[in-house]
Scaffold this motif. Sequence first.
Motif, mmCIF file in Angstrom:
data_model
loop_
_atom_site.group_PDB
_atom_site.id
_atom_site.type_symbol
_atom_site.label_atom_id
_atom_site.label_comp_id
_atom_site.label_asym_id
_atom_site.label_seq_id
_atom_site.Cartn_x
_atom_site.Cartn_y
_atom_site.Cartn_z
ATOM 1 N N GLY A 1 85.766 -76.911 -0.726
ATOM 2 C CA GLY A 1 86.192 -75.859 -1.634
ATOM 3 C C GLY A 1 86.489 -74.555 -0.921
ATOM 4 N N SER A 2 86.838 -74.635 0.350
ATOM 5 C CA SER A 2 87.100 -73.433 1.142
ATOM 6 C C SER A 2 88.562 -73.035 1.042
ATOM 7 C CB SER A 2 86.724 -73.680 2.597
ATOM 8 O OG SER A 2 87.403 -74.816 3.111
ATOM 9 N N ALA A 3 88.848 -71.790 1.457
ATOM 10 C CA ALA A 3 90.208 -71.252 1.386
ATOM 11 C C ALA A 3 91.065 -71.817 2.511
ATOM 12 C CB ALA A 3 90.167 -69.733 1.479
ATOM 13 N N LEU A 4 92.371 -71.911 2.241
ATOM 14 C CA LEU A 4 93.319 -72.377 3.255
ATOM 15 C C LEU A 4 94.700 -71.834 2.907
ATOM 16 C CD1 LEU A 4 94.093 -74.141 5.709
ATOM 17 C CD2 LEU A 4 94.453 -76.032 4.094
ATOM 18 N N SER A 5 95.327 -71.163 3.864
ATOM 19 C CA SER A 5 96.665 -70.612 3.650
ATOM 20 C C SER A 5 97.589 -71.036 4.763
ATOM 21 C CB SER A 5 96.602 -69.080 3.562
ATOM 22 O OG SER A 5 95.834 -68.675 2.453
ATOM 23 N N LEU A 6 98.895 -70.866 4.502
ATOM 24 C CA LEU A 6 99.924 -71.244 5.462
ATOM 25 C C LEU A 6 100.974 -70.136 5.505
ATOM 26 C CD1 LEU A 6 100.331 -73.866 7.151
ATOM 27 C CD2 LEU A 6 101.988 -74.569 5.437
ATOM 28 N N ILE A 7 101.328 -69.706 6.708
ATOM 29 C CA ILE A 7 102.352 -68.669 6.881
ATOM 30 C C ILE A 7 103.527 -69.287 7.616
ATOM 31 C CG2 ILE A 7 102.915 -66.413 7.867
ATOM 32 C CD1 ILE A 7 99.898 -65.789 7.829
ATOM 33 N N LEU B 1 91.123 -68.569 5.178
ATOM 34 C CA LEU B 1 91.806 -67.325 4.823
ATOM 35 C C LEU B 1 92.446 -67.472 3.447
ATOM 36 C CD1 LEU B 1 92.077 -64.720 6.517
ATOM 37 C CD2 LEU B 1 94.422 -65.393 7.024
ATOM 38 N N GLY B 2 92.083 -66.566 2.544
ATOM 39 C CA GLY B 2 92.659 -66.583 1.205
ATOM 40 C C GLY B 2 94.092 -66.070 1.203
ATOM 41 N N HIS B 3 94.748 -66.200 0.062
ATOM 42 C CA HIS B 3 96.174 -65.866 -0.022
ATOM 43 C C HIS B 3 96.429 -64.383 0.246
ATOM 44 C CE1 HIS B 3 100.272 -66.766 -1.256
ATOM 45 N NE2 HIS B 3 100.268 -65.565 -1.864
ATOM 46 N N ASP B 4 95.645 -63.519 -0.350
ATOM 47 C CA ASP B 4 95.859 -62.082 -0.190
ATOM 48 C C ASP B 4 95.655 -61.663 1.263
ATOM 49 O OD1 ASP B 4 96.446 -59.526 -1.358
ATOM 50 O OD2 ASP B 4 94.343 -59.003 -1.029
ATOM 51 N N ALA B 5 94.610 -62.191 1.911
ATOM 52 C CA ALA B 5 94.357 -61.867 3.315
ATOM 53 C C ALA B 5 95.465 -62.398 4.206
ATOM 54 C CB ALA B 5 93.012 -62.433 3.742
ATOM 55 N N ALA B 6 95.993 -63.575 3.885
ATOM 56 C CA ALA B 6 97.092 -64.142 4.675
ATOM 57 C C ALA B 6 98.347 -63.282 4.535
ATOM 58 C CB ALA B 6 97.364 -65.581 4.229
ATOM 59 N N MET B 7 98.607 -62.782 3.341
ATOM 60 C CA MET B 7 99.755 -61.896 3.129
ATOM 61 C C MET B 7 99.624 -60.632 3.979
ATOM 62 S SD MET B 7 102.068 -62.991 0.869
ATOM 63 C CE MET B 7 102.760 -61.473 0.203
ATOM 64 N N LEU C 1 97.851 -60.185 6.711
ATOM 65 C CA LEU C 1 97.925 -60.481 8.137
ATOM 66 C C LEU C 1 99.367 -60.780 8.557
ATOM 67 C CD1 LEU C 1 96.029 -60.694 10.550
ATOM 68 C CD2 LEU C 1 95.838 -63.144 10.125
ATOM 69 N N ALA C 2 100.100 -61.483 7.720
ATOM 70 C CA ALA C 2 101.505 -61.757 8.013
ATOM 71 C C ALA C 2 102.300 -60.461 8.090
ATOM 72 C CB ALA C 2 102.083 -62.688 6.958
ATOM 73 N N ASP C 3 102.000 -59.532 7.196
ATOM 74 C CA ASP C 3 102.719 -58.257 7.212
ATOM 75 C C ASP C 3 102.345 -57.437 8.444
ATOM 76 O OD1 ASP C 3 104.627 -56.668 5.571
ATOM 77 O OD2 ASP C 3 103.003 -55.177 5.670
ATOM 78 N N ARG C 4 101.078 -57.509 8.845
ATOM 79 C CA ARG C 4 100.676 -56.793 10.067
ATOM 80 C C ARG C 4 101.422 -57.330 11.282
ATOM 81 N NH1 ARG C 4 95.940 -56.976 13.486
ATOM 82 N NH2 ARG C 4 94.878 -58.489 12.147
ATOM 83 N N PHE C 5 101.608 -58.641 11.339
ATOM 84 C CA PHE C 5 102.380 -59.223 12.435
ATOM 85 C C PHE C 5 103.843 -58.769 12.358
ATOM 86 C CE2 PHE C 5 105.342 -62.548 13.774
ATOM 87 C CZ PHE C 5 105.012 -62.638 15.118
ATOM 88 N N ARG C 6 104.400 -58.753 11.147
ATOM 89 C CA ARG C 6 105.797 -58.347 10.977
ATOM 90 C C ARG C 6 106.020 -56.932 11.507
ATOM 91 N NH1 ARG C 6 108.351 -54.993 7.967
ATOM 92 N NH2 ARG C 6 106.442 -54.445 6.829
ATOM 93 N N ALA D 1 108.792 -63.824 6.549
ATOM 94 C CA ALA D 1 107.674 -64.760 6.394
ATOM 95 C C ALA D 1 107.483 -65.152 4.949
ATOM 96 C CB ALA D 1 106.393 -64.148 6.936
ATOM 97 N N GLY D 2 107.026 -66.384 4.757
ATOM 98 C CA GLY D 2 106.618 -66.868 3.446
ATOM 99 C C GLY D 2 105.200 -67.378 3.523
ATOM 100 N N VAL D 3 104.404 -67.045 2.499
ATOM 101 C CA VAL D 3 102.978 -67.389 2.526
ATOM 102 C C VAL D 3 102.636 -68.269 1.333
ATOM 103 C CG1 VAL D 3 100.623 -66.492 2.536
ATOM 104 C CG2 VAL D 3 102.449 -65.213 3.690
ATOM 105 N N THR D 4 101.920 -69.350 1.613
ATOM 106 C CA THR D 4 101.447 -70.247 0.563
ATOM 107 C C THR D 4 99.976 -70.550 0.772
ATOM 108 O OG1 THR D 4 101.853 -72.368 -0.525
ATOM 109 C CG2 THR D 4 102.010 -72.330 1.865
#
Length: 497
Positions: A354-360, A415-421, A423-428, A450-453
Amino acid sequence: MTNRWRTLAKSLPDPDEQSDDYRRYADLALRHILDAVLVTDLDNNVVWVNSGFERMFGHRLDNIRGQAARGLLDGPDTDPSARDHVLRAIKGRETLTVDILHYTATGEQVWVDKTLTPIFDEAGTHTHHMSINRDITERRRMEEKTREVMANEEQRQHERKLLSQVSEWLYSAKSLDELLMVVQKSMHTLMPESEGQLYIYSNSRDTLDLKTAWGEGTAHEHIDAEDCWALRRGRAYAYGTRAIEFPCAHTETADTPYFCLPIIAHGETIGLMHVAFAAYDRAIMSRKMVETFLQQRWDLSLLCAEQISLAVANVQLRQELLDQSVRDPLTSLWNRRWFLDAAHKEINRAERQGSALSLISLDVDHFKAFNDHHGHDAGDIVLREVGALMREVFTPPLAPCRLGGEEFVVLCPGLGHDAAMDLADRFRVALSELDLAYGDGKLPRITASAGVTSFPDCGAHVEDMLKHADRALYRAKDRGRNCVVSALPEDRQIAAQ
């Protein structure tokens, strides 16, 4: 022959009528026999000894006649049980043969094969005791040497058996961490009296870092390569056995003997194994004892170092082959093969725990036009720099991957969805601010979309998550590029936040 002995000899029955010849030959035999003959009375006092006794033990008859025989030849290492056995035989008037350690008048040890016999006269009366002592010191020395050789051979066979088992475990290690675990346990088992450490060169090649240790000694976390004589001289170094020797600067005391053994893989020195023997401190033990022990341990230590070197080389080769199969050669990021396998595992874990998982999903903007205008060399520079920045921003357990061309993806377990978003923006932002040198000038600034799911809102399979992430990426392109778009519907984005 003394009058007392002549009286004793006359009491013996003559085997034939030639009694004078019999006594003469008996006298000559007892006088010249090499064995030590001792005759005592019934109170176990010395009556007579032959010249062989005087030569063997250094006691003259005139000095010991009438003395108690008990304790005359005993010393600190005489076996009490053997001595008691002799005394019981005397008391019981028994014949006895026993090996026993005696001492000379000057304190030297003499092992003898002792035969104890009661003497009876013609009437069958017990009158004396006689012991015949044959010097077996050399035989005992040879037997002891043989036992020592056999014990050493048995020890070597035991060590070879253990080393064979250790080698099997070493070569089965799939990673350096597994290998270090095996080394620690194996060295403690093979040489329990030792304490030691295994060091591996740092990337700078000027220091060595501690990787594992065994025993109770204090280990340095880092040592300088110049502080070790073995590394400076390029061969194994044994300290504690030579007339001229110098301690390594990384050791604690000059009285503790030790070995420094280079670890060599593919012809290159990659580390050092240090094995010390604090229990054999030269300040409290004889040099000969220390040298004998170290010689026994030297060969085993060399074999251990050789096996560890081969195992390290094997692990490095295996790791290199694995990296070649799962690493992108241009960016050193994980490749598509690794990503698909890891993503399946992380999805199963997220579902189970039941842990978080995201994809960028990331894509370099206008890369084809950039490549056509500036050339493939410049394009490779861009991809390498993107990969380097991804490794810097997306640190473990996050896993940045290159799927091919200018397409990248980041697997984000935990990593949850909001945190992944975020982090992706920080990289951008960091990528858009990156200066890229090329030749004598600089390349134009680059951007990425980037697209985040996230799991499970965008599917429960890798293919589904990738499909949703790519759709979000295309929407980012449609919005003018250099932005991050969520694959979740707006209502789910609010729920995720």
